[in-house]
Each structure stands twice: as structure tokens, then as C-alpha cells.
Design an enzyme around this catalytic site. Sequence first.
Site, PDB file in Angstrom:
ATOM      1  N   ASP A 188     -19.321-149.933 -12.368  1.00  0.00           N
ATOM      2  CA  ASP A 188     -19.839-148.806 -13.525  1.00  0.00           C
ATOM      3  C   ASP A 188     -18.456-147.942 -14.017  1.00  0.00           C
ATOM      4  OD1 ASP A 188     -22.329-149.560 -12.341  1.00  0.00           O
ATOM      5  OD2 ASP A 188     -22.379-147.743 -11.231  1.00  0.00           O
TER       6      ASP A 188
ATOM      7  N   GLU B 233     -23.071-152.808  -1.384  1.00  0.00           N
ATOM      8  CA  GLU B 233     -21.781-152.608  -0.525  1.00  0.00           C
ATOM      9  C   GLU B 233     -21.983-152.458   0.854  1.00  0.00           C
ATOM     10  OE1 GLU B 233     -21.312-152.712  -4.603  1.00  0.00           O
ATOM     11  OE2 GLU B 233     -22.546-151.036  -3.619  1.00  0.00           O
TER      12      GLU B 233
ATOM     13  N   ASP C 150     -27.261-155.600  -7.026  1.00  0.00           N
ATOM     14  CA  ASP C 150     -26.662-154.496  -7.357  1.00  0.00           C
ATOM     15  C   ASP C 150     -26.884-153.339  -5.930  1.00  0.00           C
ATOM     16  OD1 ASP C 150     -24.964-152.553  -8.651  1.00  0.00           O
ATOM     17  OD2 ASP C 150     -26.750-151.676  -9.702  1.00  0.00           O
TER      18      ASP C 150
END
Length: 902
Positions: free
Chosen positions: A569, A448, A445
Site C-alpha cells: 500500500d 501477514e 492479501d
Amino acid sequence: MATRLISTVILLVLLAPVIGVTSTASLGYNLVSVTDLPDGSGILAYLTPIGSGDDYGTDIPFLQVTARYETNDRIRVRITDANNTRWEIPQTLISRPSITDPLPPKLLPVSEGASIITDSNLRPPSDKLKFSYTSTPFGFAISRVDSGEVLFNSTPPDSTSFRPLVFKDQYIEISTTLPGDSAVFGLGESTRPDGLRLTPGRTYTLWAADIGASNIDINLYGAYPYYIEVREGGQTHSVLLLNSNGMDLVYGGDYFTYKVIGGILDFYFFAGPSPAAVTDQYTQLVGRPLPVPYWSLGFHQCKWGYKNVEMLENVVSNYKAANIPLDTIWSDIDHMEAYKDFTLDPVNFPPQKLQPFLEKLHADGQHYVLIVDPGITTDPKYDTFKRGLAKGVYIKDADGRDYLGQVWPGPVYYPDFLHPKIQDFWSGEITRFHREAQFDGLWIDMNEASNFCTGVFCSIGERPKGGDIDSITTCYLKCNATSGSKWENPPYVVNNFNETARNPLNRKTIAVSSRHAGGELEYDMHNMYGYSEAIATYNALRSLGKRPFILSRSTFVGAGKYAAHWTGDNSATWNDLAFSVVSVLNSGMFGVPMVGADICGFNSNTTEDLCARWIELGAFYPFSRNHADIRSSFQELYVWESVANISRRVLGLRYRLLPYLYTLAFQAHTQGAPMARPLFYEFPTDPATLEVDSQFLLGKGILVSPVLYEQRDTVEAYFPEGSWYDLFDYSVIEGKGDFYTLQAPLDTINVHLAQGSIIPMQDAALTTAEARKSDFTLLIAFSNSSDYSEASGELFLDDGERIDMKPEPGSTSFVIFRATKSGAKGSVTSQVMDAEFALKYMKPAWSVKTIVLLGLTAPPSTSMVKINDQYVHSSVDMRHEGTSTTISNLKVLLGEPFTLTW
């Protein structure tokens, strides 16, 4: 000849300042030389600017163009600076033929040395695509050989829709004309309320960012410069720009413009001519989707806020008590000590508590997945940090120091997944941690990569008091906003985060002026950071000896080769429920078929009705997981009795369909085919399917029509032509290529099986391990309105965890089923390849126990049923009800070919 042409070009470039025309806007390029490639597979050309444009920088004075036929259905067009090396995606990340690699013999011209230049056309070695060009201003076109239809044309039309090629150091622009009535799909990742089909007038931005997926029409976690175009009659092609830099993609309806802030133009054109064909061709290039473990197709439960082992134990036992299937329990960052990767909280997740829990979990056929974030805390006592520091594997800032950012554990360094020592470091940390916590998969997670701070050179400030989320996520590093380099503020600013602000590239991520071990700029690598982490994680898990399962938030072209994906999300809203269908379908078309959205919503508190509708839909996502934020109320499927009842029903069907889903996963791995598909994927010649984005297909045969809006008890569902059977009660709808109003009270989702399908099924159970032990049912759907009809289906079998998912004698079996009805007669046959596995894996060996025939005009008599030419009326049971005929108690070995006739 080639030397003389290049010399002429160099002279022209030297004279350009004298004879050039000054202009504020770039005017495009002139073709000044062209030669054949040595193997006859394409051309090599050189370009110089028509004038000296100064918008977004200075025109690069000398461009090299290579156009090459790489396969019978793929053309590559590469445009770059002829004099200077520019950033290209490394072969170590996406392996592909180089521009000089030998091609297969069948692609070379028939007569050796024959010229392929004829009237500015490149004569194709294949019969699919053709490359052509114009000289002034330079533009190129890709067209179909058989029809002459132009698929891509960068030469500006007479109108002013777009301008010719622009190529500067930090700005590249190229466009193509499009038919106004074509349907275009792809370009991600973003949440799209407009639906699956791209909307004229929109700009699609590719710059990976940690933004909640509940935010619409904004760049999210992944970057896919890839689109699929469907034209009249269902003719389909696709276009990939293999470029990892930030870009805006402007779709004007009758044109399409790329605005890219670095790298090169590296186009791949895929001929199709069907959606299935272009996906096959695209994934041949970027990588086939990874094989997934069988257990990963079961139901998963997660929540940020399962704060100790006891909570995990309670959730697992509550699912069992509620008789709701559960294969995998997940841990978010709760299991970590002070949010540090590869650690266990000594109070809440001590090994002496976690180990017995995992032993029981595994004994019950269940699994455990936990989270890893890329940021490594700079705590000098933290062993992982020290080992990384010793190996020098962290990304460096513009001054050559380890780049400092901030995420959950506080100040962090970011692993450089291009570093030559990174695999040794990353595999070592994962292997050590696996000895401590026997997890079955990893969830990567925040890759990015996310950063709670925005800055270039940072130092540690005073940490805010308090341990609440707001204080943890508040940046307390002291950072300079810029290094003063050209990378932080390029001449063209992509639409990062929102159109009004056009936030800087550095916003809450690794500074783009940072560098990797080989000197690679984060400016160029940014969109591939999560992708590069997925590769290292996949390799690490593979070394543990079982098939890896990895879930990644940030993805890029080819990510499906290494990881599954969830849509990020989202929020517990009806809009987010509806948006999830488009997001899941897009991911599948991008080559990441193992995908799903957080069921019942991640942010905010869900409601009983919303959660009910979401599990009805989510039970048919390829990846099916309920997940909630720490600030959200508990939303496990047993919380509400109505949701529990619905979950038992829909997950019961999912678990019965596991053999079919696993075979779809095999087809994805071998052919690139999405597991969840838009209707146009299978029905491209039906123009109405191009607009359907609230339904989807699982494989070719199963149509899912969910309710996506509050307080609705009906759904308007599109049915292509043919007979469609409800998978819950076998009632039939005769599709006419139209919409039908279906009843859908709160406890109902409409799931239909298409005529022509044979679906292998097993019994429902609470785990995939238990479901696999049962015998098989074949569900066969014939046309309900025709006396003659055919059906077919496939079944792939292996142990579900061996690393490779490829046919291998003794380790796999593959079964093809075919069926025919003709009036009152019919037959079902099986063809078995590599029978040994199907006969020996399970004790007793798997059998086909039941066959359900849908669409028979009249039920057969038991006295007329034969298996392998032997009458079986005394041993089988037969029941006919409505549209279905059930033949049970068959006891035919799955691993042996059979023929059943009536």
C-alpha cells in the site's frame, strides 16, 4: 573416539555450575569437541559457554555445530541446542537437503575416509569456499579457496565492534566482520529512501506486518534474512540465514549483527562469484520462481471501489475505446458478500451478471483476478466457515480454542496452513468458488496476517454502528493483552513498527502464543504465514489445470516459487514513485521476479503529471498494475488524455517486448534471474553501478531511466561502456561509464538497448492474445563504434498457460539467435530446439518478418542479402535511417533455422 569426546563434553557441562564464571554479559562459547562427518563432507562440533551470561536469558549449555559442503559453491553452517529440539523451518514449506542427506559423489573426498581436519581448517571438496574456525571463543569463517579472501568471520576483531556468539532460548546473536568498502544489498522487506545499497548505522527489522509501504524504514510485509555482498573487482557472494523468527539486523559498515528471537542459526553461504551466480545458487536452494502465465505480463487494472459488475464492464470498455492495452481486470473486496471469502455479493455481483461478463472477457482474450483474505468469518450460516470448523483447520489460541481475530467481515478464525487437512479444505473452497466465478488468478492479501485487534484471548463485543471504513476497521473484540506466556514479551524486543515504541509482536496480528496443528507456535511461524497460504493457494489453482497466477502481499524466502508480489500500500506521491524502483529490484534479488508497485499510487489522490510519470515507469515493471484505494479518485489511464497518449506509447512498447519479457520469465524460472535487475547485476566490475538505484535493467539488454521527480524534463542517467540505442527512435549513446543528461519531457521515458543484444519482438496490440498472433521482428544491437561486433538473444515459446514451463517436444520451442558484423559484412543465424511447437501453434505459422540492425557502419545492398545462401533482393525491402537498417518482408519461418548474410 567420537563417543569419548562427547562424554568429555557432557562432563564439562555437568561441572559448569561449579567452575563457571558468573557474568551479566555472555562471553561466547568454547569448542570442546570436533569430529568428521561420516561421509567426509564436513564436521560435527560441540560448544559450551565460557561463562554464565544472563542478558536476555540464560546461555544454552550445550550447542551442536555442523559445517558441511552441500554443493561445489555452497557451505551450510548449522548451530543449535545439542540437547533439545528447537524450531526449524519445516521441510514441507522449504524442501532442502537435511544435514545427513548423502551428497553428490563429486563432493566427497578423493580418498575414502581421509580426514578433513587440518589446523582448524575444513579442506573443501570443491574449489570455491573454505570453512575454518577458532576454538576460544568459538567463531567460524568462510573464505574463498583461490584468493583466501574472508567472506564471513564471526570471531570478534580486536576492536569492540561486536561480541562472540550468544545463544539463548529467545535470543541469538552472531556477527561478522565486513570490509568497510564492500557494497551490501538485501535484507527486506522495507521502503528505503536511502537507496538500494544498505546504509551503515541502520537496523533492518524482519517481522511481517500490515503497514503501508509509504512508511519508510519500517518492517513491512515480507521477511528476507538474505544479503548479497559485492566487493572490489565485482566479486560477489551471498549469505542466507534460514530462520523465520523475528530479528533485527544491524549493519555497521564494517560489521553486521544478527539479533534473532528464536529458532536456530542455519546459514547458507553462496560462492558466486557474480551476482547472477549467487542468485542462481540461492534459488537452487529455496526454489526457482514460478512460471507465470503469458497474459500476466500484460497490463492490469484494479481499484478498491469497483462496486458492481457494471463498473467492471465500463472500465474494460473504456480501455478499449481509448485504445489502451488491458489484459486483466481485478476485483478487490467489493465482489464479496459482507466481505466473506469465496462469496459473491448477491446484489452487485450476482452470478447471472458476472458470468456473461466473464464469458465476454475471456472471449476477448482478457482475464479476471479477485481477492482472498485469510480470515474466515465466524458467521454460523457461512458454509466455508462450517466446513473449516468440521475439519478443525483453524489456528488455536493458547488455551486450545480457535483463535479469534477481526478483519473486514468482522470476527474471524484464521486457517492453519500447516494443518494436515488444510489443502483439502482450501482447494475445496477455491474449486467451488471457481465454478461460480471463473477467475484466472487469485490475489492473497492481508496475510501477514493482519488483524484489526491486538490480543490473545478475545470474545465478540458490540459491533459499532455504520458501515464506513473507520467503523469497520475499529476493533470491537474484547481481548486480553497477554496470555502471560514468555512468547508475547521476549527478553529482546525487535524494532516492530517504529524505533521509539518497539511495539509488541502481537500488535494487530495473530497472537504469537497461538499454535498450529502440530504444536508449532505462531511465534515461530509468523513470518511464514503468508508464504504457507501461497503454497496452499498454488496447489489449489494448479489442480484446476492451468498455470496458476497468485499475487501475495506477505512473502518469505522462497515465495517466488509460488507467487508474484506487489510492493504493498504505497501512496500517490513522488517519493513513493522513486521508492518503487528499489523495492522492485530488491524483490527480484530475493527470488521474486514477478513484482511491481501500484501504478499512480494506492492511497490519496494522484495527479495527472504523477500518473503520467508512473505509467512511464510502471510499463516496465515485471508486473504492471494500476491500483487505487476506495477513498482515492479514479485514476484509470484514460482519465486524462495526456496520460492516455503516454500509456498508448509506453504500453505499446511493452506489448511489442512481450516475447522478450516472457523469455525473461522463463530464465527466472530456470535460473532464478531477476527480470528487473540493478545495473551492478550485469556490470559488477564497474564500481559506479553499485550506487545506481534510480535506473534498472530488464534482462541483460534493456536499460530503463525514468523521471522520478516532479517538474523535471531531464534525467541524469548512467551508461556503462558500450553503445546504447533508444528503443523509440534508435538514436545512440556511446556509454563511457559516466552519467549523461537526457531530455525527458512529460511524454517521454528513456529506454535503451545495449549493444550485444538481440531482442525478439511482436506487434503491439490491446491484449497479449492479439499480440501473440503477429509475426516477429528481431532487433539486433551491434557496437556503433567498432567494425567488429557480436550479438545474441534467446526466445522461449509455449502456449503461455500449460502448468509447467519446461522444454518439452511438441509443447515448447526454444530459439537462440546470434549475429556478427565485420566491416561491411555480417550474418544473423538462428538455432531452433523442438521446432514443432513454433511451426504448428499459430495458423499461419510464426515468421520472422523484419530484422532491424543497429550500428552498421554502412547499410548493405539488397543485392548482397542472402537467406540460407539464396539471394533475396527481389523479395525484401530495405530501409536505412540514422543508426538503423531495417530489412523487412522476409517471411522466414521462426520454427526453422536460418542464416541471413550480407
